[in-house]
Write a protein that holds these residues in place. Structure first.
Motif, PDB file in Angstrom:
ATOM      1  N   GLU A 357      27.036  60.739  -8.015  1.00 13.01           N
ATOM      2  CA  GLU A 357      28.179  60.208  -8.765  1.00 13.01           C
ATOM      3  C   GLU A 357      28.529  58.821  -8.242  1.00 13.01           C
ATOM      4  N   LEU A 358      28.428  57.844  -9.140  1.00 13.06           N
ATOM      5  CA  LEU A 358      28.683  56.462  -8.720  1.00 13.06           C
ATOM      6  C   LEU A 358      30.016  55.989  -9.282  1.00 13.06           C
ATOM      7  N   ILE A 359      30.878  55.536  -8.410  1.00 10.79           N
ATOM      8  CA  ILE A 359      32.154  54.939  -8.833  1.00 10.79           C
ATOM      9  C   ILE A 359      32.150  53.485  -8.400  1.00 10.79           C
ATOM     10  N   MET A 360      32.418  52.596  -9.348  1.00 11.52           N
ATOM     11  CA  MET A 360      32.425  51.165  -9.023  1.00 11.52           C
ATOM     12  C   MET A 360      33.822  50.610  -9.249  1.00 11.52           C
ATOM     13  N   ASP A 394      28.394  61.456  -3.441  1.00  9.72           N
ATOM     14  CA  ASP A 394      29.357  60.500  -3.991  1.00  9.72           C
ATOM     15  C   ASP A 394      29.042  59.108  -3.475  1.00  9.72           C
ATOM     16  N   TYR A 396      30.517  55.247  -3.664  1.00 10.31           N
ATOM     17  CA  TYR A 396      31.655  54.416  -4.076  1.00 10.31           C
ATOM     18  C   TYR A 396      31.370  52.981  -3.655  1.00 10.31           C
ATOM     19  N   GLU A 398      32.818  48.982  -3.841  1.00 12.45           N
ATOM     20  CA  GLU A 398      33.947  48.133  -4.187  1.00 12.45           C
ATOM     21  C   GLU A 398      33.565  46.684  -3.928  1.00 12.45           C
ATOM     22  N   GLU A 405      31.569  46.511  -0.343  1.00 10.36           N
ATOM     23  CA  GLU A 405      31.536  47.727   0.470  1.00 10.36           C
ATOM     24  C   GLU A 405      30.905  48.845  -0.345  1.00 10.36           C
ATOM     25  N   PHE A 407      30.092  53.048   0.003  1.00 10.90           N
ATOM     26  CA  PHE A 407      30.193  54.293   0.768  1.00 10.90           C
ATOM     27  C   PHE A 407      29.283  55.322   0.123  1.00 10.90           C
ATOM     28  N   ARG A 409      28.479  59.296   0.454  1.00 10.09           N
ATOM     29  CA  ARG A 409      29.054  60.451   1.141  1.00 10.09           C
ATOM     30  C   ARG A 409      28.478  61.749   0.590  1.00 10.09           C
ATOM     31  N   ARG A 411      28.656  66.214   1.358  1.00  9.68           N
ATOM     32  CA  ARG A 411      29.329  67.272   2.106  1.00  9.68           C
ATOM     33  C   ARG A 411      28.302  68.267   2.614  1.00  9.68           C
ATOM     34  N   ARG A 445      29.136  58.092   9.837  1.00  4.87           N
ATOM     35  CA  ARG A 445      30.000  59.115  10.403  1.00  4.87           C
ATOM     36  C   ARG A 445      29.426  60.454  10.027  1.00  4.87           C
ATOM     37  N   GLU A 453      28.900  60.400   6.064  1.00  4.09           N
ATOM     38  CA  GLU A 453      29.310  59.261   5.251  1.00  4.09           C
ATOM     39  C   GLU A 453      28.715  57.997   5.846  1.00  4.09           C
ATOM     40  N   ARG A 455      28.783  53.973   5.615  1.00  2.00           N
ATOM     41  CA  ARG A 455      29.638  52.906   5.112  1.00  2.00           C
ATOM     42  C   ARG A 455      28.925  51.582   5.317  1.00  2.00           C
TER      43      ARG A 455
ATOM     44  N   ARG B 157      36.407  59.317 -10.413  1.00  2.00           N
ATOM     45  CA  ARG B 157      36.277  58.280 -11.433  1.00  2.00           C
ATOM     46  C   ARG B 157      37.633  57.711 -11.835  1.00  2.00           C
ATOM     47  N   ARG B 191      41.363  55.045  -2.617  1.00  2.31           N
ATOM     48  CA  ARG B 191      40.009  54.700  -2.167  1.00  2.31           C
ATOM     49  C   ARG B 191      39.278  55.921  -1.626  1.00  2.31           C
ATOM     50  N   ALA B 194      38.266  58.092  -4.487  1.00  2.00           N
ATOM     51  CA  ALA B 194      37.121  57.499  -5.172  1.00  2.00           C
ATOM     52  C   ALA B 194      35.850  57.692  -4.365  1.00  2.00           C
ATOM     53  N   ARG B 195      35.983  57.773  -3.052  1.00  2.00           N
ATOM     54  CA  ARG B 195      34.803  57.989  -2.210  1.00  2.00           C
ATOM     55  C   ARG B 195      34.373  59.448  -2.208  1.00  2.00           C
ATOM     56  N   GLY B 196      35.082  60.290  -2.910  1.00  3.12           N
ATOM     57  CA  GLY B 196      34.652  61.679  -3.032  1.00  3.12           C
ATOM     58  C   GLY B 196      35.384  62.627  -2.103  1.00  3.12           C
TER      59      GLY B 196
END
Lengths: 460, 242
Positions: A357-360, A394, A396, A398, A405, A407, A409, A411, A445, A453, A455, B157, B191, B194-196
């Motif tokens: 899942e990519l969030i920009m 995930d 992310y 920014e 940046e 990230f 991540r 689980r 981390r 994660e 970064r 999202r 943030r 958004a990083r999950g």
């Protein structure tokens, strides 16, 4: 006479080709994509089942000459041989058969191959081969014209109403010229024109844009007609009156043009609009086809691999991603960070079968400076997919004023950073090392059972 | 307070008001929530019903705007699962019409679309959360619980969209306008989401309680719904949301 009855009969069935109204078409493009696709599908279905009475068409499959007999036989439900013998008999006795045949050849539209929207779309996009029948039919029509002309002349000469020798050639010229002009109306486009021009097919050659060949054809045709006219005038009258006659003719034609101009203009506009509408309809049909195509492929694949849930999930996910981008996606130029990361995520998703899942937030052009962070991010996603055992990753990203940046991540099971195994050297080399070499930083981390994660930071 | 709202509810009665045989006191804060599913795909409705059926009580289903408004006003569920794309005007229309009669009705928006117009549009119309349809069953149940308790549900999202919308240099003229910008803490929370990060993880990361995280998220939701911030308006205009 046989020819008249035959003509009349088929004519009555041929002419009222229903012009399908498309009232919904103009409102269509304000609607959502889904509505448009649905409307297109509905219209296609309507077109296929629409006209109440079928028209006789020429059939190219199993045709000996023009497909007239085959078409008629199918239309009337008679055996083909009966019709063929009938036409030959008529041709031998009176030559009327030839004329009737030629007239039908011209009047019966070639069988239009309405096929599924998907097939049409593929044909338009050059994914399918165009069938060759059309071309043959085109030459056939020319032949039909010649046969018709010859037959008519023969008939006239035989009945005694024949033309005197001195005006035979002018008439022949005029006929050839007219034939050349109208020849255009007789290609496979005729049906389309008829639809476009609202049934006024005779207008079509004048208002349609057919490119240079058609213009040349019209010019030569008109010149031939003019020549015929000139010859007649020269023969009938004294040669010195020719200029006067020509001037009067030109004047008359000019007046006619002035009167007819608005009408021609309107027809032309209507034709262009109809054409534009067709382009839009095609585009919509292509969209529907694309949609169904890709989904069909995936469904087939899923059926074949139904005992492998991982694979099924992967296929469904890929299809979902593709459809989502296609239906709701924003146009993303290839040179942006978003596109680069989306591609990386999609690739890994396909390879590894784990959703990414990519969030920009924000976006920027990919510069040479940003290549390392993209590669490091890709490596981090691959690592997570390979080792973490998580069911989702995930990402992310920014884009800030001064830095980018990212990230990554998961689980998953995580790892102890002090004892990185041999096959985790990718972490040191291609993530931490790469970022450090190019002026960025990478922090990881992780701990057993806590997930991981990564970064990444890179100044812009 | 939310538990008291649906005294008359009965499991699996399609669109019919219940007879009130569930005493409000018997249901603790973790008791089953009542839900109405609004989606035009029957397959999706039955899928959701199957997934959440044993943890939530599905009071009814609806497949278009009119029937949805009717069923929701009749059954008054804790949470309405609302598809963004619906025949008859879309989810936004349902939100508007129900909120006219019952401003306290809580909605959780679901969609296959991740388009910004859909997400922000439905939130600004009053939904308290947004999740995509690919969400897993347990996550959905958790989201329903959160919305029922009056909190907001932000998917990664949605958090990304919020950050995008409120990003950019702070407009000096509107610094006083609390609605028009995110506080640093809210920004941090967004943030992380958004990083999950789950709310629990956000809380751990920032050394705050889960309740505080929820407060921050609800406050962001309020800003998103009410803000007329120049930046947000422009962002929305760019995407033809307004």
């Amino acid at each position: 006479m046989v020819s008249v009855s035959a003509h009349g009969r088929s004519g009555s069935e041929l002419e009222p080709g229903p012009v399908l109204p498309r009232p919904e078409a103009h409102e269509a493009h304000t609607d959502s994509v889904r509505d448009q696709v649905l409307q297109t599908a509905a219209r296609k279905a309507e077109e296929e089942t629409g006209p109440g009475h079928r028209r006789a068409t020429r059939v190219s499959d199993g045709a000996l000459l023009g497909g007239v007999c085959t078409g008629l036989a199918r239309h009337l439900g008679w055996p083909v041989m009966v019709l063929r013998i009938g036409f030959v008999a008529l041709a031998i006795t009176q030559f009327v058969g030839v004329i009737a045949y030629a007239a039908l050849w011209l009047l019966m539209p070639p069988e239009s191959r309405t096929s599924a929207p998907g097939l049409d779309a593929h044909r338009r996009q050059g994914l399918r081969q165009e069938t060759k029948h059309r071309r043959r039919a085109d030459w056939g029509v020319l032949l039909a014209l010649v046969v018709l002309g010859a037959g008519l002349i023969w008939l006239l000469q035989m009945t005694g109403l024949g033309i005197r020798q001195q005006i035979f050639w002018p008439v022949a010229f005029a006929c050839a010229g007219a034939a050349l002009v109208w020849r255009q109306a007789d290609t496979a486009r005729q049906n389309q024109w008829k639809k476009d021009a609202g049934g006024r097919v005779w207008l079509a050659p004048l208002v349609a844009r057919g490119g240079w060949p058609s213009i040349i054809r019209v010019v030569i045709g008109l010149a031939l007609v003019g020549a015929a006219f000139g010859i007649v005038v020269a023969q009938q009258n004294q040669i010195q009156q020719l200029p006067d006659v020509l001037a009067m003719t030109v004047l008359a034609l000019a007046g006619l043009a002035v009167v007819a101009a608005p009408w021609l203009h309107r027809s032309r506009t209507a034709l262009n609009e109809a054409r534009a509408e067709k382009v839009r309809a095609d585009a919509r049909a292509d969209m529907a086809a694309h949609l169904h195509d890709s989904v069909l492929q995936t469904l087939a694949l899923i059926q074949r691999q139904s005992d492998d849930p991982k694979q099924v999930q992967r296929l469904a996910r890929r299809q979902e991603r593709e459809l989502r981008t296609w239906l709701y996606g924003e146009e993303v130029s290839d040179a942006t960070l978003k596109a680069a990361l989306s591609n990386a995520a999609a690739d890994i998703e396909d390879d590894r079968g784990i959703p990414v899942e990519l969030i920009m937030v924000g976006d920027c052009e990919v510069t040479e400076k940003l290549q390392p962070i993209i590669r490091a991010a890709r490596e981090a996603i691959v690592n997570a997919a390979k080792h973490s055992g998580a069911d989702k990753i995930d990402v992310y990203a920014e884009v800030g004023e001064e830095q980018v940046e990212i990230f990554v991540r998961d689980r998953g099971k995580g790892f102890d950073q002090d004892i990185i195994d041999e096959d985790r050297m990718g972490v040191r080399g291609s993530i931490i090392g790469r970022m450090a070499r190019h002026g960025g930083t990478a922090r990881i981390r992780s701990g057993p059972g806590e997930g991981t994660e990564v970064r990444l930071e890179m100044p812009r | 307070m939310t538990q008291n709202q649906n005294e008359f509810t009965q499991p699996d009665t399609l669109g019919q008001p219940g007879t009130g045989d569930v005493p409000a006191g018997e249901r603790g804060p973790d008791g089953p929530r009542s839900v109405v599913i609004v989606d035009d795909h029957a397959m999706f409705r039955s899928g959701v019903r199957h997934e959440i059926g044993d943890r939530c009580r599905v009071l009814g289903e609806a497949e278009d705007v009119d029937s949805a408004v009717q069923v929701i006003l009749q059954t008054k569920p804790d949470v309405v699962l609302l598809d963004v794309h619906l025949p008859g005007g879309g989810g936004v229309e349902v939100l508007n019409r129900v909120h006219q009669k019952n401003p306290d009705q809580k909605f959780l928006a679901l969609s296959v679309s991740d388009a910004a117009e859909d997400v922000i549009g439905v939130i600004r119309a009053g939904a308290r959360g947004y999740v995509t349809k690919s969400i897993s069953g347990p996550e959905l149940i958790d989201a329903i619980r959160r919305v029922a308790e009056g909190d907001a549900v932000f998917s990664p999202r949605l958090a990304g969209f919020v950050l995008d919308a409120f990003s950019g240099a702070i407009d000096i003229a509107s610094v006083d306008e609390d609605l028009d910008r995110l506080s640093p803490r809210e920004r941090e929370v967004m943030r992380l989401i958004a990083r999950g990060y789950a709310y629990k993880e956000v809380a751990k990361e920032l050394f705050i309680s889960i309740k505080t995280v929820e407060t921050h998220v609800s406050s962001v939701l309020r800003k998103l719904q009410l803000s007329n911030r120049h930046q947000l308006t422009r962002w929305a205009t760019d995407r033809r949301l307004v």
